[in-house]
Design a protein around this motif. Structure first.
Motif, PDB file in Angstrom:
ATOM      1  N   GLU A 235      -5.002  -5.945   2.255  1.00 19.41           N
ATOM      2  CA  GLU A 235      -5.630  -4.617   3.295  1.00 19.41           C
ATOM      3  C   GLU A 235      -7.025  -5.414   3.611  1.00 19.41           C
ATOM      4  O   GLU A 235      -7.457  -4.920   4.727  1.00 19.41           O
TER       5      GLU A 235
ATOM      6  N   ASN B 298      -2.538  -8.730  -2.020  1.00 14.10           N
ATOM      7  CA  ASN B 298      -3.152  -7.680  -1.385  1.00 14.10           C
ATOM      8  C   ASN B 298      -4.136  -8.126  -0.196  1.00 14.10           C
ATOM      9  O   ASN B 298      -4.788  -8.812  -0.189  1.00 14.10           O
TER      10      ASN B 298
ATOM     11  N   GLU C 106       0.729  -1.038  -0.055  1.00 12.02           N
ATOM     12  CA  GLU C 106       0.129   0.031   0.045  1.00 12.02           C
ATOM     13  C   GLU C 106       0.923   1.251  -0.094  1.00 12.02           C
ATOM     14  O   GLU C 106       0.509   2.304  -0.593  1.00 12.02           O
TER      15      GLU C 106
ATOM     16  N   SER D 250       0.770   3.642  -3.171  1.00 13.98           N
ATOM     17  CA  SER D 250       0.344   5.268  -2.861  1.00 13.98           C
ATOM     18  C   SER D 250       1.264   6.431  -3.573  1.00 13.98           C
ATOM     19  O   SER D 250       1.048   7.361  -3.243  1.00 13.98           O
TER      20      SER D 250
END
Ligand code: UVW
Length: 330
Positions: free
Chosen positions: A293, A291, A204, A208
């Motif tokens: 998250e 992933n 992440e 970003s």
């Protein structure tokens, strides 16, 4: 192939593997012609038990999109080109060009990394690990399927809740003690044949960034992950971890700060990456850039860190790696 591979398997502890040939290898545990490695630990009984973890029907995709990590933070894994074309006015097909199979969320197959002394898993030589052969290819896991109990260890939340300093762009070394501490804080118990997902927050953080920031970002200097210590290899093997994946480019912390693989018959310090004992000697499945998250947020919310996990690599004969097509179900 749909076999019950663990029938008759004589598991040994990591320390008992000292007398194996090569030392600390699982080649005689799974058999010299084996091409599944630790995926053998996903027995039908374990898969059926793990399916009982599906209680609410909530499901989580664990793959990032193709090209999400462009420019790729490790050397050269170029962007995939996706072509859509008209078969007719109301019909479309598409294809991929330059589909680099390790350029986004991925599973490393058993041909990926070899041992500098003993070669690739189960003695495949470097010379024989080529496009001319399909041995140890990712197709083996595509055909066996990967399914079982997944367990998420949320490194980010653990450090935050402990009030401990944590930088998801730093070389945070997760040793066996830290893994045990996180598991204890989350109330996790190990069942054997578990698939371990380590959420570090690295992906992440990378995603970003703007493109110029990504170019500037030296991932090799800054990646949390497993410490390159024999105790970590022992921990994974003795817990019978079938697959270890994380949201980082390598699962293991980067760069190598130090390694304790010094003993004769083991790996030499300095050239060691954890991939070598894990993949080449133990046949362990590894996943990168997953992933984690939404799954981590859900685990934090309901306090349940285990779930049913499936992955289905692409059926590419002789493939070195593949996007995992991984899903978690709670
Ligand atoms: C390493 O081998 C360290 O990383 P990757 O699996 O991405 O090549």
């Amino acid at each position: 192939m749909n076999r019950d591979p663990v029938k008759g398997l004589q598991m040994r502890t990591y320390d008992q593997l000292a007398s194996a040939q090569p030392p600390y290898s699982a080649w005689d545990i799974f058999g010299r012609d084996d091409e599944l490695g630790t995926i053998n630990l996903l027995t039908p009984e374990r898969v059926a038990a793990a399916a009982q973890l599906v209680r609410t029907g909530r499901r989580f995709s664990l793959d990032y999109p193709v090209n999400a990590f462009q420019p790729f933070p490790t050397a050269p894994r170029p962007a995939t080109r996706h072509q859509v074309f008209e078969l007719g006015e109301f019909a479309r097909d598409d294809w991929l060009d330059s589909f680099y199979l390790q350029s986004t969320s991925q599973i490393d197959g058993l041909r990926h990394i070899g041992h500098p002394v003993y070669g690739f898993y189960n003695g495949l030589s470097a010379a024989d690990n080529s496009g001319a052969s399909t041995r140890l290819g990712i197709h083996n896991w595509a055909e066996s399927g990967i399914a079982g109990r997944g367990v998420l260890l949320d490194v980010v939340r653990f450090f935050a809740e402990q009030g401990r300093e944590y930088d998801r762009e730093a070389t945070v070394l997760l040793d066996a003690t830290t893994l045990d501490e996180i598991a204890a804080a989350q109330g996790v118990e190990w069942h054997g044949g578990d698939m371990l997902l380590l959420r570090t927050g690295w992906a992440e953080s990378y995603l970003s960034k703007t493109e110029p920031q990504r170019v500037d970002f030296s991932y090799r200097a800054k990646s949390p992950g497993l410490a390159r210590r024999e105790a970590v290899v022992r921990w994974l093997w003795d817990k019978q971890i079938a697959l270890v994946a994380s949201d980082t480019p390598a699962v293991e912390a980067q760069p190598v700060l130090e390694s304790d693989f010094r003993a004769p018959g083991r790996l030499q310090s300095g050239s060691v990456i954890l991939h070598q004992p894990l993949i080449a000697l133990l046949g362990m499945a590894m996943g990168e850039l997953w992933n984690l998250e939404d799954l981590a947020a859900d685990c934090a919310q309901d306090g349940r860190y285990d779930f049913f996990l499936t992955a289905k690599p692409l059926n590419i004969p002789g493939g070195v790696g593949s996007p995992p097509n991984a899903m978690a179900f709670k």
